[in-house]
Design a protein around this motif. Structure first.
Motif, PDB file in Angstrom:
ATOM      1  N   SER A 246       0.813  -1.209   0.000  1.00 35.94           N
ATOM      2  CA  SER A 246       0.000   0.000   0.000  1.00 35.94           C
ATOM      3  C   SER A 246       0.849   1.263   0.000  1.00 35.94           C
ATOM      4  N   ASN A 247       2.168   1.111   0.086  1.00 37.32           N
ATOM      5  CA  ASN A 247       3.052   2.276   0.059  1.00 37.32           C
ATOM      6  C   ASN A 247       3.085   2.904  -1.325  1.00 37.32           C
ATOM      7  N   SER A 248       3.610   4.126  -1.376  1.00 41.55           N
ATOM      8  CA  SER A 248       3.786   4.810  -2.651  1.00 41.55           C
ATOM      9  C   SER A 248       5.229   4.648  -3.104  1.00 41.55           C
ATOM     10  N   TYR A 249       5.400   4.401  -4.401  1.00 42.50           N
ATOM     11  CA  TYR A 249       6.726   4.156  -4.943  1.00 42.50           C
ATOM     12  C   TYR A 249       6.938   4.959  -6.214  1.00 42.50           C
ATOM     13  N   MET A 250       8.202   5.155  -6.527  1.00 41.99           N
ATOM     14  CA  MET A 250       8.587   5.751  -7.801  1.00 41.99           C
ATOM     15  C   MET A 250       9.504   4.789  -8.538  1.00 41.99           C
ATOM     16  N   LEU A 251       9.299   4.708  -9.838  1.00 41.50           N
ATOM     17  CA  LEU A 251      10.166   3.881 -10.667  1.00 41.50           C
ATOM     18  C   LEU A 251      11.526   4.548 -10.814  1.00 41.50           C
ATOM     19  N   THR A 252      12.583   3.748 -10.742  1.00 42.25           N
ATOM     20  CA  THR A 252      13.923   4.316 -10.863  1.00 42.25           C
ATOM     21  C   THR A 252      14.862   3.292 -11.472  1.00 42.25           C
ATOM     22  N   VAL A 253      16.095   3.648 -11.591  1.00 44.23           N
ATOM     23  CA  VAL A 253      17.143   2.735 -12.027  1.00 44.23           C
ATOM     24  C   VAL A 253      18.250   2.784 -10.987  1.00 44.23           C
ATOM     25  N   TYR A 254      19.021   1.717 -10.878  1.00 46.03           N
ATOM     26  CA  TYR A 254      20.038   1.659  -9.837  1.00 46.03           C
ATOM     27  C   TYR A 254      21.174   0.763 -10.272  1.00 46.03           C
ATOM     28  N   ASP A 255      22.200   0.665  -9.399  1.00 46.23           N
ATOM     29  CA  ASP A 255      23.434  -0.006  -9.800  1.00 46.23           C
ATOM     30  C   ASP A 255      23.502  -1.472  -9.420  1.00 46.23           C
ATOM     31  N   GLY A 256      22.391  -2.048  -8.979  1.00 48.48           N
ATOM     32  CA  GLY A 256      22.371  -3.459  -8.642  1.00 48.48           C
ATOM     33  C   GLY A 256      22.704  -3.763  -7.195  1.00 48.48           C
ATOM     34  N   ASN A 257      23.111  -2.761  -6.437  1.00 47.26           N
ATOM     35  CA  ASN A 257      23.448  -2.957  -5.031  1.00 47.26           C
ATOM     36  C   ASN A 257      22.329  -2.383  -4.173  1.00 47.26           C
ATOM     37  N   VAL A 258      21.406  -3.251  -3.755  1.00 51.21           N
ATOM     38  CA  VAL A 258      20.226  -2.780  -3.034  1.00 51.21           C
ATOM     39  C   VAL A 258      20.581  -2.218  -1.664  1.00 51.21           C
ATOM     40  N   ASN A 259      21.754  -2.525  -1.152  1.00 53.12           N
ATOM     41  CA  ASN A 259      22.151  -2.028   0.158  1.00 53.12           C
ATOM     42  C   ASN A 259      22.759  -0.639   0.102  1.00 53.12           C
ATOM     43  N   SER A 260      22.993  -0.149  -1.088  1.00 53.47           N
ATOM     44  CA  SER A 260      23.613   1.163  -1.228  1.00 53.47           C
ATOM     45  C   SER A 260      22.560   2.256  -1.213  1.00 53.47           C
ATOM     46  N   THR A 261      23.024   3.491  -1.045  1.00 48.83           N
ATOM     47  CA  THR A 261      22.127   4.633  -1.147  1.00 48.83           C
ATOM     48  C   THR A 261      21.583   4.696  -2.567  1.00 48.83           C
ATOM     49  N   PRO A 262      20.273   4.919  -2.726  1.00 42.31           N
ATOM     50  CA  PRO A 262      19.729   5.026  -4.086  1.00 42.31           C
ATOM     51  C   PRO A 262      20.492   6.076  -4.881  1.00 42.31           C
ATOM     52  N   LEU A 263      20.953   5.696  -6.041  1.00 38.05           N
ATOM     53  CA  LEU A 263      21.801   6.585  -6.828  1.00 38.05           C
ATOM     54  C   LEU A 263      21.139   6.960  -8.137  1.00 38.05           C
ATOM     55  N   VAL A 264      21.379   8.151  -8.549  1.00 39.81           N
ATOM     56  CA  VAL A 264      20.939   8.594  -9.865  1.00 39.81           C
ATOM     57  C   VAL A 264      22.031   8.301 -10.889  1.00 39.81           C
ATOM     58  N   ARG A 265      23.227   8.702 -10.546  1.00 37.52           N
ATOM     59  CA  ARG A 265      24.325   8.646 -11.509  1.00 37.52           C
ATOM     60  C   ARG A 265      24.731   7.228 -11.853  1.00 37.52           C
ATOM     61  N   THR A 266      24.410   6.246 -11.028  1.00 38.27           N
ATOM     62  CA  THR A 266      24.885   4.894 -11.281  1.00 38.27           C
ATOM     63  C   THR A 266      24.104   4.169 -12.359  1.00 38.27           C
ATOM     64  N   LEU A 267      23.110   4.812 -12.915  1.00 33.32           N
ATOM     65  CA  LEU A 267      22.391   4.156 -13.996  1.00 33.32           C
ATOM     66  C   LEU A 267      23.338   3.740 -15.111  1.00 33.32           C
ATOM     67  N   TYR A 268      24.361   4.517 -15.312  1.00 32.38           N
ATOM     68  CA  TYR A 268      25.269   4.257 -16.424  1.00 32.38           C
ATOM     69  C   TYR A 268      26.392   3.297 -16.061  1.00 32.38           C
ATOM     70  N   ASN A 269      26.583   3.008 -14.773  1.00 38.03           N
ATOM     71  CA  ASN A 269      27.709   2.162 -14.372  1.00 38.03           C
ATOM     72  C   ASN A 269      27.616   0.775 -14.997  1.00 38.03           C
ATOM     73  N   GLY A 270      28.719   0.300 -15.526  1.00 38.88           N
ATOM     74  CA  GLY A 270      28.782  -1.045 -16.063  1.00 38.88           C
ATOM     75  C   GLY A 270      28.054  -1.195 -17.384  1.00 38.88           C
ATOM     76  N   VAL A 271      27.444  -0.123 -17.878  1.00 35.73           N
ATOM     77  CA  VAL A 271      26.695  -0.213 -19.123  1.00 35.73           C
ATOM     78  C   VAL A 271      27.395   0.610 -20.186  1.00 35.73           C
ATOM     79  N   HIS A 272      27.504   1.901 -19.933  1.00 40.56           N
ATOM     80  CA  HIS A 272      28.181   2.815 -20.845  1.00 40.56           C
ATOM     81  C   HIS A 272      27.634   2.622 -22.256  1.00 40.56           C
TER      82      HIS A 272
END
Length: 593
Positions: A246-272
């Motif tokens: 029942s919570n509210s969520y926003m769709l995002t992208v991340y670097d695969g590490n769920v324990n890390s702080t949600p990152l914006v810039r890491t969308l490109y990591n490992g992909v380039h």
């Protein structure tokens, strides 16, 4: 290539706030981003996310913005209060919400805007960042006009570039988002700048999708809410299960590490940009074919080169490869150099310009020590002129190209050694590590590796840095972008140092060598792309070509690319790991002037 994961379909309740979030929010890649949607005019109710410094800072749903917000804080709003809510009103409200201490008294510490008619840009500071590396998109179209007003259903995204040197950041957003039977689907795309600096929409492939809890700001994936986390496909497409909560969520992208702080810039990591090319190991003959095709492309598309065209790199590659060219190509360039010197007091504007010409002339067989009686190599001795790492490297390479006698050699050498960073890299501005600069410096230091212990230590440290910086597909990146140029500079550095860039285990990742990775950017029919293997980029083409020339010269026992003294050991390659058809250059192009 990416392997698609199966998607199980299930029906679950879709919370209204989730659906709204999908329509309102966009996520930035390598950008500090604010997202806002206006629901009103004079008084606007907005919903926004604040993302900068690598994490989500705030989320406001239903924040009211009045048309006098900017004026209350002492800003000169170009939109009158009665005319509607301006972009500036929204920007001030966002700062007020993010920074509780933000006030009319300290506003300039957090937000200053230009008052010279060009909106966000020069003289602008947002998010307490300083500088002018900011702007905004309105409905995914770039703008800097602070006079713009917000209307119902507008999406406004303020951003601050994280890369304030090369501006390699990419503005990225979701599009064509729909919901169906408990899933959200759509595409993730970004704007890339083409050679004309025009934004081009490009799909973003191979990144992880996830959700941000609006209340806790925590990044969630499959645990503990039972959500699927999938990678975007080659076309940027995705389908992700809506959280069964029942919570509210926003769709995002991340670097695969769920324990890390949600990152914006890491969308490109490992992909380039490797998602845009198919990287795989190549045979030596396949590399040779790419090398020869590129030489033909350069020769066919450069029938005339003059000094001032900034094409000395073309001449370096073609001359050292010995590729057949139009009979007037080299003589025309030489004549243009003579004409320039005659009209400029026999001098170039800088030592680095002089160095590039010395290197180019030696590569195509002309003598830079006697151009109508002028020895242009003497300008290389003016050690007070060069003031950057690249200029030191160019000057040293030029001096060593024909072993010219000069006391400046030690000066440039020491400047390069002193400029090395703690990481082992070099940076073009001597502060931030840079793959391209590191590669160029290593090429300049190559002649001293076996005779100078300080050089050897510096080079070994740099090689460790480069090996650790290599991407999983064998390529190298500048900023966050894998590209042909950076990869080429590493191939060049290794080859000049006498290291086989195709077999050295330090530079092979997942079975793919750095030479394989470079060749993956080759465009069918000739040329190299910068970020992909679709669109030819001239700069990438000639850098890749002379890097491959250096590579093939090395494996065939020939002089280094930048060693233009008479060939010491021209070997007719006969073993299985040598290509016998590599052109041999050297003094066979020498002309008596």
């Amino acid at each position: 290539m990416l392997r698609e994961k199966g998607i199980s379909r299930k029906v679950c309740a879709i919370v209204c706030s989730i659906v709204m979030a999908l329509s309102l929010f966009a996520t930035g890649v390598n950008l500090d981003t604010i997202v806002a949607k206006a629901d009103g005019v004079v008084t606007a109710t907005i919903t926004y996310t604040a993302q900068f410094d690598g994490s989500f800072k705030d989320v406001k749903v239903g924040a009211d913005v009045s048309s006098d917000t900017a004026e209350k804080y002492g800003y000169n709003d170009p939109v009158s209060q009665s005319d509607g809510v301006s972009i500036l009103d929204v920007l001030v409200q966002i700062h007020k919400d993010i920074f509780p201490e933000f006030s009319a008294d300290n506003r300039d510490e957090y937000l200053t805007v230009a008052n010279k008619g060009y909106g966000l840009g020069v003289d602008t500071n947002i998010f307490k960042k300083g500088g002018a590396a900011c702007g905004y998109y309105k409905n995914h179209v770039t703008s800097n006009n602070l006079e713009a007003k917000v209307a119902n259903n507008d999406v406004v995204e303020f951003f601050y570039y994280q890369d304030t040197t090369g501006y390699s950041d990419s503005y990225t957003f979701f599009k064509d988002v729909t919901t169906d039977e408990g899933y959200v689907s759509g595409k993730l795309v970004r704007y890339e700048l083409d050679v004309n600096w025009t934004p081009v929409e490009t799909p973003v492939a191979g990144v992880d999708m996830g959700w941000i809890d609006v209340d806790s700001l925590d990044l969630q994936n499959a645990n503990p809410y039972g959500m699927s986390s999938l990678k975007t496909k080659d076309d940027g497409g995705f389908a992700i299960e809506i959280p069964n909560s029942s919570n509210s969520y926003m769709l995002t992208v991340y670097d695969g590490n769920v324990n890390s702080t949600p990152l914006v810039r890491t969308l490109y990591n490992g992909v380039h940009s490797a998602a845009n090319v198919d990287t795989k190991p190549l045979s030596l003959q396949q590399k040779q074919d790419i090398y020869e095709t590129t030489g033909k492309y350069l020769a066919d598309n450069n029938k005339s080169i003059s000094y001032g065209d900034s094409k000395e790199g073309y001449l370096l590659g073609l001359g050292r490869a010995g590729y057949p060219v139009d009979s007037n190509l080299y003589s025309g360039y030489y004549d243009s150099v003579k004409n320039y010197l005659a009209s400029h007091n026999n001098r170039f504007e800088s030592v680095s310009e002089c160095a590039k010409v010395v290197i180019a002339l030696n590569a195509i067989g002309y003598d830079p020590t006697n151009i109508n009686g002028v020895d242009i190599t003497q300008q290389l001795n003016e050690t007070s002129d060069p003031d950057s790492v690249w200029e030191y490297a160019y000057a040293l390479i030029a001096l060593d190209s024909k072993q010219y006698n000069s006391s400046a050699r030690d000066v440039y050498l020491n400047k390069l050694l002193t400029a090395q960073l703690d990481s082992g890299a070099w940076g073009w501005n001597e502060t931030a590590a840079d793959i391209d600069t590191t590669g160029m410096v290593l090429a300049a230091l190559a002649p001293y590796y076996n005779s100078n212990s300080s050089v050897k230590a510096a080079v070994d440290k740099a090689l460790n840095y480069l090996s650790a910086s290599q991407m999983p597909d064998g390529a190298f990146a500048s900023g966050m972008n894998e590209n042909a140029n950076s990869t080429a500079m590493v191939v060049l550095a290794l080859s000049e140092l006498g290291i086989d860039a195709g077999t050295d285990l330090r530079f092979i990742k997942n079975g793919i060598s750095v030479v394989d990775a470079l060749c993956s950017f080759a465009v069918q029919g000739g040329g190299f792309g910068w970020l992909d293997n679709v669109v030819v980029n001239d700069y990438a083409t000639y850098q890749a070509y002379y890097a491959l020339c250096s590579y093939f010269r090395h494996i065939n026992g020939m002089n280094r690319l930048f060693d233009m003294t008479p060939e010491k050991n021209i070997v007719a390659a006969t073993t299985s790991n040598k290509v016998t058809s590599v052109p041999k250059t050297g003094d066979r192009f020498l002309r008596l002037l």
